[in-house]
Write an enzyme that holds these catalytic residues in place. Structure first.
Site, PDB file in Angstrom:
ATOM      1  N   GLY A  39      30.607  39.842  57.791  1.00 55.90           N
ATOM      2  CA  GLY A  39      31.063  40.278  56.482  1.00 55.90           C
ATOM      3  C   GLY A  39      29.937  40.969  55.751  1.00 55.90           C
ATOM      4  N   GLY A  41      30.468  42.279  52.400  1.00 55.94           N
ATOM      5  CA  GLY A  41      30.771  42.381  50.977  1.00 55.94           C
ATOM      6  C   GLY A  41      29.604  41.840  50.175  1.00 55.94           C
ATOM      7  N   ALA A  43      28.704  38.720  49.146  1.00 58.21           N
ATOM      8  CA  ALA A  43      28.015  37.557  49.700  1.00 58.21           C
ATOM      9  C   ALA A  43      27.319  37.913  51.006  1.00 58.21           C
ATOM     10  CB  ALA A  43      28.996  36.405  49.906  1.00 58.21           C
ATOM     11  N   GLY A  44      28.027  38.630  51.898  1.00 57.97           N
ATOM     12  CA  GLY A  44      27.461  38.966  53.202  1.00 57.97           C
ATOM     13  C   GLY A  44      26.300  39.942  53.118  1.00 57.97           C
ATOM     14  N   ARG A 329      43.686  32.256  33.915  1.00 56.82           N
ATOM     15  CA  ARG A 329      44.655  33.029  34.676  1.00 56.82           C
ATOM     16  C   ARG A 329      45.887  32.224  35.060  1.00 56.82           C
ATOM     17  NH1 ARG A 329      40.426  36.378  38.581  1.00 56.82           N
ATOM     18  NH2 ARG A 329      39.738  37.806  36.943  1.00 56.82           N
ATOM     19  N   HIS A 400      46.022  36.626  44.285  1.00 62.65           N
ATOM     20  CA  HIS A 400      44.735  37.294  44.085  1.00 62.65           C
ATOM     21  C   HIS A 400      43.624  36.598  44.872  1.00 62.65           C
ATOM     22  CE1 HIS A 400      41.703  39.676  42.155  1.00 62.65           C
ATOM     23  NE2 HIS A 400      41.229  38.690  41.407  1.00 62.65           N
ATOM     24  N   GLU A 424      33.951  33.837  48.928  1.00 57.34           N
ATOM     25  CA  GLU A 424      35.343  33.388  48.880  1.00 57.34           C
ATOM     26  C   GLU A 424      35.778  32.697  50.163  1.00 57.34           C
ATOM     27  OE1 GLU A 424      39.756  35.223  47.660  1.00 57.34           O
ATOM     28  OE2 GLU A 424      38.050  36.553  47.976  1.00 57.34           O
ATOM     29  N   ARG A 434      40.269  29.752  39.484  1.00 55.76           N
ATOM     30  CA  ARG A 434      39.037  30.489  39.208  1.00 55.76           C
ATOM     31  C   ARG A 434      39.130  31.187  37.859  1.00 55.76           C
ATOM     32  NH1 ARG A 434      37.123  35.579  39.614  1.00 55.76           N
ATOM     33  NH2 ARG A 434      38.906  36.452  40.722  1.00 55.76           N
TER      34      ARG A 434
END
Length: 636
Positions: A39, A41, A43-44, A329, A400, A424, A434
């Site tokens: 990954g 993104g 975090a990765g 949310r 989401h 995530e 969240r």
């Protein structure tokens, strides 16, 4: 089996104590070790760049052709931090409390405090990288409000925050690629985790262009592969987002935490046709200035401009005077569904509510609103053909973020030694719901500050004998992957992968979505195995496994969704409380709010794979709340 490894002592000192007690490794020895990061993104990319900077050999894998396509780019609205630039009462403790409360008391206090504690460092890191956060006239960083809090702590870059933060992490990653410490593997999808002597020592991937299967060995494997909301078929996630990496790890022994905890985002452009394949998110930041309302009268089809103020129901402002349109949310989503179910929804299908900027434009001026949200209004107009500066936006809740994911301890290591999980993909610090602007915060906290401390500690404290892809465990895993692909190709049925995915998504949305009942969940648990059986007998995948084959990619991912969805419904069925985004109709207060059952459910549910066709085993991690005492959430 569940040892969270939370340090002892006051909560303010736990992370410092943890880092102090970790073993370090000198730079010369770091070069002897390799780390796989799956990954790229937030975090990765952050983890790969930081570990590479430390001197480890990092191999980073992405199924995209560039890390800039990671789904982190879609987190538009902002990122929270406790810097208190507004001087409005914010602090690390208040961010900690808001996040625990917003998650409906289903997260570890120690993890949430660490998240709040490092949030200030994230902003400093990103500013140093050149991330163009919005600034006030005098040059200071600007902040705005987000749902679930009463202070302004959200840093933002107009409506492009995720994109700009991802570009910052991407630049850090590219620097290490140029330095030779990180090797990128593009267009590669993880299809299995390889265990040697019970430890994660590598992965099996498929080249999405050529179909070639490859094995890769390392000392540590880090998964940062995002969430699984595409189990619903229609979601705000990119179409390629999937659960395969974490689900294959789960099948190898990693426990799955809180799978039924999924988040429904209240600010999505409503579905327009049965042929739509995904939904588009409008940033929650719009609720900062937009007012949400529906007509008071059922079946009122007049244009919004023809409905006078006296006939409008600003239902969030009326029901929750303390927070108004900035309730969390899950609360905003549930209320939107209720008014639409009453017959007061707007739009062609009655599945929408108005998000109206008329008051903001009158108060702030059109130019100011354009500067704050301009690209979001442009996206909305391109999709709907409507000018939201003159006609209120129509929004409706949609799947989401997923709070569930692989269970991890305080070090972010799963129940498989050597398999770490960030962002995530893990069961997260967000509990059952969240708060807005905290996904970016967790992804970067895990990537820049937590994993770069805990992964080296694991390497330094464990004797990791060299392994090769010629090891029998790698060969066996590769054979299993090939057999699975061959099985998918050989079915030769009549239904497309998308047809199964769409049907599965409808089942999960109807019975394990915004509102859940005992009867509905049992119905889903009866139907999903039937659909899965039909999938393995009536699927048709065109093409071969030795080429670019998106039909095969989809089929492979949907096969995992068909298993995950059953676990989601099982988890939701046994949790007979309403909690955060998980609303059980049978468990609500007299005025229709979510009703928790702390006596029986103050724990993290961690599920163990027992084999195909076998029931999962449930393990429980008790949750204690010493610093934010348990109380019924109220935003009134």
């Amino acid at each position: 089996m569940l040892e969270a490894r939370i340090p002892s002592g006051p909560i303010e000192q736990k992370w410092d104590k943890c880092r102090y007690e970790m073993k370090l490794m000198n730079p010369a020895n770091r070069r002897k070790h390799s780390i796989i990061v799956v990954g790229a993104g937030l975090a990765g990319a952050a983890a790969a760049a930081t570990l590479g900077r430390q001197g480890y050999h990092v191999h980073c894998f992405s199924y995209h052709d560039t890390p800039r396509r990671a789904h982190s780019i879609a987190a538009q609205g902002g990122i929270n931090s406790s810097k208190n630039y507004r001087n409005d009462g914010d602090s690390v403790l208040r961010l900690f409390k808001d996040t625990v409360k917003g998650g409906d008391y289903r997260a570890r206090e120690a993890n949430v405090y660490r998240l709040a504690e490092v949030s200030g460092n994230i902003i400093d890191q990103c500013v140093a990288q050149g991330v163009p956060f919005a600034r006030e006239y005098g040059g200071l960083l600007d902040n705005r409000s987000f749902g679930g809090v009463q202070v302004e702590r959200t840093f933002y870059a107009r409506g492009q925050t995720g994109q700009q933060l991802l570009l910052g992490a991407y630049q850090a990653l590219e620097e290490q690629i140029a330095a030779g410490t990180v090797t990128m593997h593009f267009r590669r999808e993880l299809l299995d985790i390889v265990l040697v002597n019970g430890r994660a020592r590598g992965i099996v991937t498929r080249d999405l262009v050529t179909g070639q299967l490859d094995s890769h060995a390392a000392d540590v494997v880090v998964l940062a592969t995002g969430g699984y909301s595409n189990v619903f078929y229609l979601s705000t996630n990119a179409k390629a987002s999937n659960c395969t990496a974490i689900w294959r790890a789960h099948r190898r022994g990693a426990l799955f935490g809180n799978p039924c905890f999924t988040q429904i985002h209240p600010t999505c452009i409503p579905l327009s046709s049965d042929f739509q394949s995904k939904l588009t998110l409008m940033s929650e930041s719009l609720r900062n200035d937009g007012r949400i309302w529906v007509p008071k009268r059922k079946g009122d089809t007049r244009a919004p401009s023809q409905i006078p103020e006296s006939e409008r129901d600003y239902y969030l402002e009326n029901r929750y005077p303390s927070f108004g349109n900035l309730v969390p949310r899950d609360v905003a989503s549930r209320n939107a569904k209720e008014v639409c179910d009453e017959g007061r929804g707007v739009g062609p299908h009655g599945q929408g509510v108005y998000l109206d900027f008329a008051d903001a434009i009158h108060r702030l001026g059109l130019q100011t609103v354009r500067e704050k949200y301009g690209n979001l209004f442009e996206i909305y107009e391109r999709i709907t053909g409507e000018d939201a500066y003159t006609i209120p936006m129509r929004i409706y809740p949609a799947p989401h973020y997923t709070m569930g994911g692989l269970w991890v301890d305080y070090h972010l290591m799963s129940t498989i030694p050597g398999l770490f999980v960030g962002g995530e993909a893990n069961f997260s610090d967000h509990g059952a719901n969240r708060l807005g602007a905290s996904a970016l915060m967790q992804g970067l906290a895990d990537g820049y500050f937590v994993l770069p401390a805990t992964v080296p500690d694991y390497v330094a404290t464990n004797k990791l004998d060299p392994v090769s892809t010629s090891d029998s465990a790698f060969k066996a895993a590769k054979v299993e992957v090939k057999d699975r692909i061959d099985k998918l190709l050989a079915i030769d049925g009549k239904r497309t992968p998308d047809s199964f995915h769409k049907e599965l998504g409808r089942i999960v949305w109807d019975d394990c979505g915004m509102a859940r009942t005992d009867a509905g969940l049992r119905k889903a648990l009866a139907r999903i195995p039937e659909l899965r059986d039909e999938f393995w007998h009536n699927l048709r995948v065109v093409g071969t496994g030795e080429e670019l084959n998106q039909s095969l990619e989809k089929a492979n991912r949907i096969s995992d969704f068909l298993e995950l969805s059953e676990l989601m419904c099982t988890d939701a069925l046994q949790r007979t409380e309403s909690c955060g985004g998980h609303f059980r109709v049978e468990s609500q207060t007299p005025d229709g709010e979510a009703k928790r059952d702390d006596e029986h459910f103050a724990y993290t549910a961690a599920w163990e794979w027992k084999g195909a066709g076998q029931a999962h085993a449930l393990h429980k991690e008790p949750l204690s709340f010493e610093y934010v005492p348990l109380s019924q959430r109220s935003y009134k």
